[in-house]
Design a protein around this motif. Structure first.
Motif, PDB file in Angstrom:
ATOM      1  N   GLY A 114      15.534 -38.814  22.442  1.00 53.94           N
ATOM      2  CA  GLY A 114      14.277 -38.115  22.713  1.00 53.94           C
ATOM      3  C   GLY A 114      14.490 -36.778  23.393  1.00 53.94           C
ATOM      4  O   GLY A 114      13.811 -35.791  23.099  1.00 53.94           O
ATOM      5  N   ILE A 144      11.850 -40.649  18.821  1.00 52.55           N
ATOM      6  CA  ILE A 144      12.299 -39.388  18.217  1.00 52.55           C
ATOM      7  C   ILE A 144      11.113 -38.670  17.575  1.00 52.55           C
ATOM      8  O   ILE A 144      10.916 -37.462  17.760  1.00 52.55           O
ATOM      9  N   SER A 171      16.846 -34.838  22.938  1.00 53.82           N
ATOM     10  CA  SER A 171      17.463 -33.872  22.019  1.00 53.82           C
ATOM     11  C   SER A 171      16.510 -32.745  21.667  1.00 53.82           C
ATOM     12  O   SER A 171      16.923 -31.605  21.445  1.00 53.82           O
ATOM     13  N   TRP A 172      15.205 -33.046  21.630  1.00 57.27           N
ATOM     14  CA  TRP A 172      14.217 -32.004  21.330  1.00 57.27           C
ATOM     15  C   TRP A 172      14.202 -30.948  22.435  1.00 57.27           C
ATOM     16  O   TRP A 172      14.220 -29.738  22.166  1.00 57.27           O
ATOM     17  N   SER A 225       6.968 -33.276  22.728  1.00 52.76           N
ATOM     18  CA  SER A 225       7.781 -33.204  23.936  1.00 52.76           C
ATOM     19  C   SER A 225       7.822 -34.537  24.694  1.00 52.76           C
ATOM     20  O   SER A 225       7.888 -35.597  24.100  1.00 52.76           O
ATOM     21  N   ASN A 268      15.617 -26.951  22.039  1.00 54.51           N
ATOM     22  CA  ASN A 268      14.762 -25.796  22.308  1.00 54.51           C
ATOM     23  C   ASN A 268      15.279 -24.957  23.476  1.00 54.51           C
ATOM     24  O   ASN A 268      15.121 -23.736  23.486  1.00 54.51           O
ATOM     25  N   THR A 317       8.758 -37.409  20.566  1.00 58.86           N
ATOM     26  CA  THR A 317       9.273 -36.279  21.361  1.00 58.86           C
ATOM     27  C   THR A 317       9.438 -35.027  20.513  1.00 58.86           C
ATOM     28  O   THR A 317       9.214 -33.919  20.991  1.00 58.86           O
ATOM     29  N   TRP A 318       9.803 -35.202  19.257  1.00 59.60           N
ATOM     30  CA  TRP A 318       9.930 -34.046  18.374  1.00 59.60           C
ATOM     31  C   TRP A 318       8.571 -33.562  17.886  1.00 59.60           C
ATOM     32  O   TRP A 318       8.465 -32.542  17.212  1.00 59.60           O
ATOM     33  N   THR A 319       7.539 -34.307  18.238  1.00 57.79           N
ATOM     34  CA  THR A 319       6.178 -33.875  17.930  1.00 57.79           C
ATOM     35  C   THR A 319       5.515 -33.237  19.139  1.00 57.79           C
ATOM     36  O   THR A 319       4.923 -32.171  19.045  1.00 57.79           O
ATOM     37  N   THR A 376      -0.755 -31.919  16.292  1.00 57.80           N
ATOM     38  CA  THR A 376       0.364 -32.743  16.758  1.00 57.80           C
ATOM     39  C   THR A 376      -0.090 -34.108  17.257  1.00 57.80           C
ATOM     40  O   THR A 376       0.698 -35.057  17.288  1.00 57.80           O
ATOM     41  N   SER A 422       9.047 -28.343  16.129  1.00 58.71           N
ATOM     42  CA  SER A 422       8.491 -29.687  16.219  1.00 58.71           C
ATOM     43  C   SER A 422       8.364 -30.297  14.838  1.00 58.71           C
ATOM     44  O   SER A 422       8.538 -29.627  13.820  1.00 58.71           O
ATOM     45  N   VAL A 423       8.054 -31.591  14.805  1.00 61.24           N
ATOM     46  CA  VAL A 423       7.829 -32.281  13.539  1.00 61.24           C
ATOM     47  C   VAL A 423       6.704 -31.601  12.774  1.00 61.24           C
ATOM     48  O   VAL A 423       6.793 -31.413  11.551  1.00 61.24           O
TER      49      VAL A 423
END
Length: 310
Positions: free
Chosen positions: A166, A125, A168-169, A132, A173, A128-130, A99, A13-14
């Protein structure tokens, strides 16, 4: 070296990336480095709250604002910033690795982006990378603008691009962790949290209202009253639309900038309802909603000011 573990709620995650960077940049001051990162996020969040407050107040009360002294304008604009910054949950999240502050920042910047799809793309982005799928939440309120958009084909391309970016996260995973990610995150962390009080996070239906009362104190009363006033204002604006059919008037209103700006102020309510009925109760989730609730305070103060000089 900071390692990523599948046992974390968010494997990659971010937050974990920022932590890894700060830990490696300042190996002898890891705690200070991570706290500094979160403090910078908190400052950015307050900056976006100010910009949104300025925009909404200037939109709904342009005439009234123009007649106010400069210091009074800025006081009104900054009020949501003060309300947010003085809550214990904000102060806690501002110095603790988490987060939720980053997700709140992404939600706020999505609304700030307005018609900028590039801005919305960056916000989703980041969200979602933070955290989900929660990063997609602000997109729900674009249903109205999209439904009545004239250039739907062009907007469809943008929204598909934002959704894929979005996703892509989740895809990354899944590629890295496979079915373990589906079970550990999708099933256990997302769906199970709603139906079962996991990790001993118990609480009744009044858990979040009571928590907000502790955080906002008397300001919560102004927030609640403002929402009622806002409801009447929305009905008034619907009646001002052309025609005699209330349903058609409502459809017309949904196509206006008025409704777009009201959506920002109304946006925390569905998520608050979801949290209220979810079985798991996490007090720090309120950092996601308090900045939005705080934005209603400046609206309420302007209504009081307007009534005072009416």
């Amino acid at each position: 070296i900071y390692t990523l573990s599948l046992h974390d709620a968010l494997p990659i995650s971010v937050t974990s990336i920022l932590t890894a960077i700060s830990f490696n940049a300042f190996p002898n001051h890891k705690e200070l480095a991570s706290r500094t990162v979160m403090a910078l996020v908190a400052i950015g969040l307050l900056g976006v709250v100010y910009l949104l407050s300025r925009r909404t107040v200037s939109f709904f009360f342009s005439t009234e604002v123009s007649s106010l002294p400069e210091w009074q304008k800025e006081l009104i604009f900054f009020t949501p910033v003060f309300v947010t910054a003085l809550t214990p949950v904000f102060l806690d999240r501002a110095i603790r690795l988490n987060t939720d502050s980053i997700l709140a920042f992404s939600w706020l910047t999505y609304f700030l982006a307005a018609q900028s799809f590039k801005g919305k793309l960056a916000s989703v982005i980041l969200g979602t990378w933070t955290k989900s799928a929660a990063g997609f939440y602000p997109m729900i309120f674009d249903i109205f603008s999209f439904a009545y958009a004239k250039e739907k084909a062009r907007q469809i391309k943008w929204y598909v691009g934002i959704i894929l970016a979005g996703l892509s996260w989740l895809i990354l995973n899944y590629v890295v962790y496979g079915n373990d990610f589906i079970k550990g995150h999708i099933l256990d962390q997302l769906f199970k949290r709603v139906t079962v009080p996991i990790e001993l996070h118990f609480g009744g239906r009044l858990f979040y209202p009571e928590f907000l009362l502790k955080e906002l104190s008397f300001t919560l009363a102004l927030v609640v009253i403002t929402y009622f006033v806002m409801g009447f204002d929305v009905l008034k604006r619907i009646r001002l639309q052309q025609g005699s059919n209330f349903f058609k008037k409502t459809i017309q209103f949904f196509q206006t900038l008025d409704w777009t700006n009201y959506l920002l102020l109304l946006s925390p309510l569905p998520f608050f309802a979801l949290l209220t009925f979810a079985k798991s109760k996490l007090w720090w989730y309120m950092i996601l909603l308090i900045p939005f609730f705080a934005l209603t305070v400046s609206y309420g103060l302007m209504k009081l000011n307007k009534k005072r000089y009416a």
